[in-house]
Write an enzyme that holds these catalytic residues in place. Sequence first.
Site, mmCIF file in Angstrom:
data_model
loop_
_atom_site.group_PDB
_atom_site.id
_atom_site.type_symbol
_atom_site.label_atom_id
_atom_site.label_comp_id
_atom_site.label_asym_id
_atom_site.label_seq_id
_atom_site.Cartn_x
_atom_site.Cartn_y
_atom_site.Cartn_z
ATOM 1 N N ASP A 67 0.829 -1.207 0.000
ATOM 2 C CA ASP A 67 0.000 0.000 0.000
ATOM 3 C C ASP A 67 0.863 1.256 0.000
ATOM 4 O O ASP A 67 0.696 2.160 -0.836
ATOM 5 C CB ASP A 67 -0.881 0.041 1.259
ATOM 6 C CG ASP A 67 -2.041 -0.926 1.240
ATOM 7 O OD1 ASP A 67 -3.042 -0.619 0.607
ATOM 8 O OD2 ASP A 67 -1.932 -1.981 1.872
ATOM 9 N N GLU A 75 -4.315 7.292 0.934
ATOM 10 C CA GLU A 75 -4.956 6.720 2.120
ATOM 11 C C GLU A 75 -3.967 6.507 3.249
ATOM 12 O O GLU A 75 -4.286 6.696 4.420
ATOM 13 C CB GLU A 75 -5.613 5.380 1.756
ATOM 14 C CG GLU A 75 -6.199 4.669 2.966
ATOM 15 C CD GLU A 75 -6.839 3.330 2.633
ATOM 16 O OE1 GLU A 75 -7.408 2.733 3.556
ATOM 17 O OE2 GLU A 75 -6.744 2.881 1.484
ATOM 18 N N ASP A 97 -5.881 5.561 -3.750
ATOM 19 C CA ASP A 97 -6.055 4.396 -2.874
ATOM 20 C C ASP A 97 -5.175 3.304 -3.461
ATOM 21 O O ASP A 97 -5.524 2.691 -4.467
ATOM 22 C CB ASP A 97 -7.504 3.934 -2.810
ATOM 23 C CG ASP A 97 -7.723 2.919 -1.681
ATOM 24 O OD1 ASP A 97 -6.728 2.327 -1.218
ATOM 25 O OD2 ASP A 97 -8.871 2.719 -1.260
ATOM 26 N N ILE A 147 -4.147 0.255 -2.567
ATOM 27 C CA ILE A 147 -4.766 -1.069 -2.634
ATOM 28 C C ILE A 147 -6.098 -0.981 -1.896
ATOM 29 O O ILE A 147 -6.149 -0.947 -0.670
ATOM 30 C CB ILE A 147 -3.890 -2.176 -2.008
ATOM 31 C CG1 ILE A 147 -2.602 -2.359 -2.797
ATOM 32 C CG2 ILE A 147 -4.658 -3.498 -1.961
ATOM 33 C CD1 ILE A 147 -1.705 -3.465 -2.275
ATOM 34 N N ASP A 148 -7.184 -0.904 -2.662
ATOM 35 C CA ASP A 148 -8.509 -0.937 -2.049
ATOM 36 C C ASP A 148 -8.898 -2.393 -1.844
ATOM 37 O O ASP A 148 -8.617 -3.239 -2.691
ATOM 38 C CB ASP A 148 -9.522 -0.233 -2.955
ATOM 39 C CG ASP A 148 -10.879 -0.107 -2.289
ATOM 40 O OD1 ASP A 148 -10.937 0.434 -1.170
ATOM 41 O OD2 ASP A 148 -11.873 -0.543 -2.885
ATOM 42 N N THR A 190 -7.899 -4.137 1.099
ATOM 43 C CA THR A 190 -6.641 -4.720 1.591
ATOM 44 C C THR A 190 -6.866 -6.069 2.253
ATOM 45 O O THR A 190 -6.025 -6.972 2.134
ATOM 46 C CB THR A 190 -5.954 -3.751 2.574
ATOM 47 O OG1 THR A 190 -5.788 -2.488 1.941
ATOM 48 C CG2 THR A 190 -4.584 -4.266 2.983
ATOM 49 N N ASP A 235 -11.519 6.522 -2.068
ATOM 50 C CA ASP A 235 -12.333 5.415 -2.576
ATOM 51 C C ASP A 235 -13.172 5.819 -3.781
ATOM 52 O O ASP A 235 -13.509 4.969 -4.614
ATOM 53 C CB ASP A 235 -13.291 4.908 -1.486
ATOM 54 C CG ASP A 235 -12.595 4.255 -0.317
ATOM 55 O OD1 ASP A 235 -11.766 3.363 -0.552
ATOM 56 O OD2 ASP A 235 -12.886 4.624 0.840
#
Length: 396
Positions: free
Chosen positions: A77, A102, A178, A180-181, A183, A324
């Site tokens: 991330d 994020e 973001d 890695i949405d 996670t 997001d």
Amino acid sequence: MVIQDVCVNENSSQQVQLADMAEHINLLRVLINCAEKAANIARVCRSNDELLALLVQEKTGAEANQRFEHDFKTLADVLIQETIRHEVGKLFPAMRDAILGEESTHFTNKLGQEITIAVGDTEAETAACLEAVLDGNKKAADALASEVHRIVDYAANLGDIPELPAQLDYSNLGIWIDPIDATAEYISGDSMFTDFPGITSTGLDCVTVLIGVYERDSGTPVIGIVSQPFGHKLDERVYSSSLYWGVCLPSVQAHNCNSDAGGSHGHNKIGIFSSSEQSEILQRFLDLNYQLAFSAGAGHKALKVICNEADIYLLSKGSTFRWDTCAPQAILRALGGDVLDFNASIKQQLPIPIRYIPPEDIQTESGSDWKRNATGLIAVRDISILKEIFSKFAEH
């Protein structure tokens, strides 16, 4: 606790040269290539269980999403976020201070040292930073640094990429990332399928990389990239990306998405929701003869609307953030849809889009409330379907 920053920044002469070049560089193409580089990093980190275990750290305090009992970040991330920030900030210095993500840039290694993750000018500098996080695991650090500094031209595989306006004011553009949405899905990897073609309930298919560009004065999303690093399974633990982009500027409106307004689900109306959505909300959609699909990942659910595999994604709770929604909202706007403020739209019986106007000083603003979509969201590709939904909510 020890805080280290072992990576260096670009030198000033490079910055001047790159600033002069910015007007000749296509921001959309840069972001597409950044998204594919992000996907490569995500796949490298996910390809080895031992490495993945080293990279996972639980979020605490303001970082954590209160919706989840446990919220995690991975080195993937943070590294993806900082790679995008580094590459875009280098090529478009006017945007540098408005590239937000994020994750915090701090990661704690097993010795209790808090390391500031940063991308260096060279592969060796980045590897040294990563080696400190990975407790001296040079092999893993070198592999990740190699992906960070790899030259990627994924955009060349996507056909025509539109030119952006020559007069585009980059100082008025900001970015939400973001890295890695979903996670939790990225960590577990366990897949569960729904009864709807193309919609996965959990698993790697729900993982997305989200890069959204917005106008700082109006708060309007104008460029979006949504990438699925695990979109195509080629072999055991071997994947390639699915990537979607959209541009919605006054003089340029374009996308690479399916233009079939009828969708891939025929005449059935499908709504996609979080598994924690309120039962009374879901009942209203059942009353309107919607079929209900449930899936992980805000980016993934929005993508299902983008791809015409669902008609609407609605979330009544304030559990998503600007990172997001910015990217999928830009793509949906390019398709004629939008992402709306749930409470405001239902109350006024009108589509009220989410906006991204930042605080005056985004670098010093504390807390995360200003980043939250506090009053829920509605994502649609076809605005006209909202008429009956607004009417249904008005009955209660």
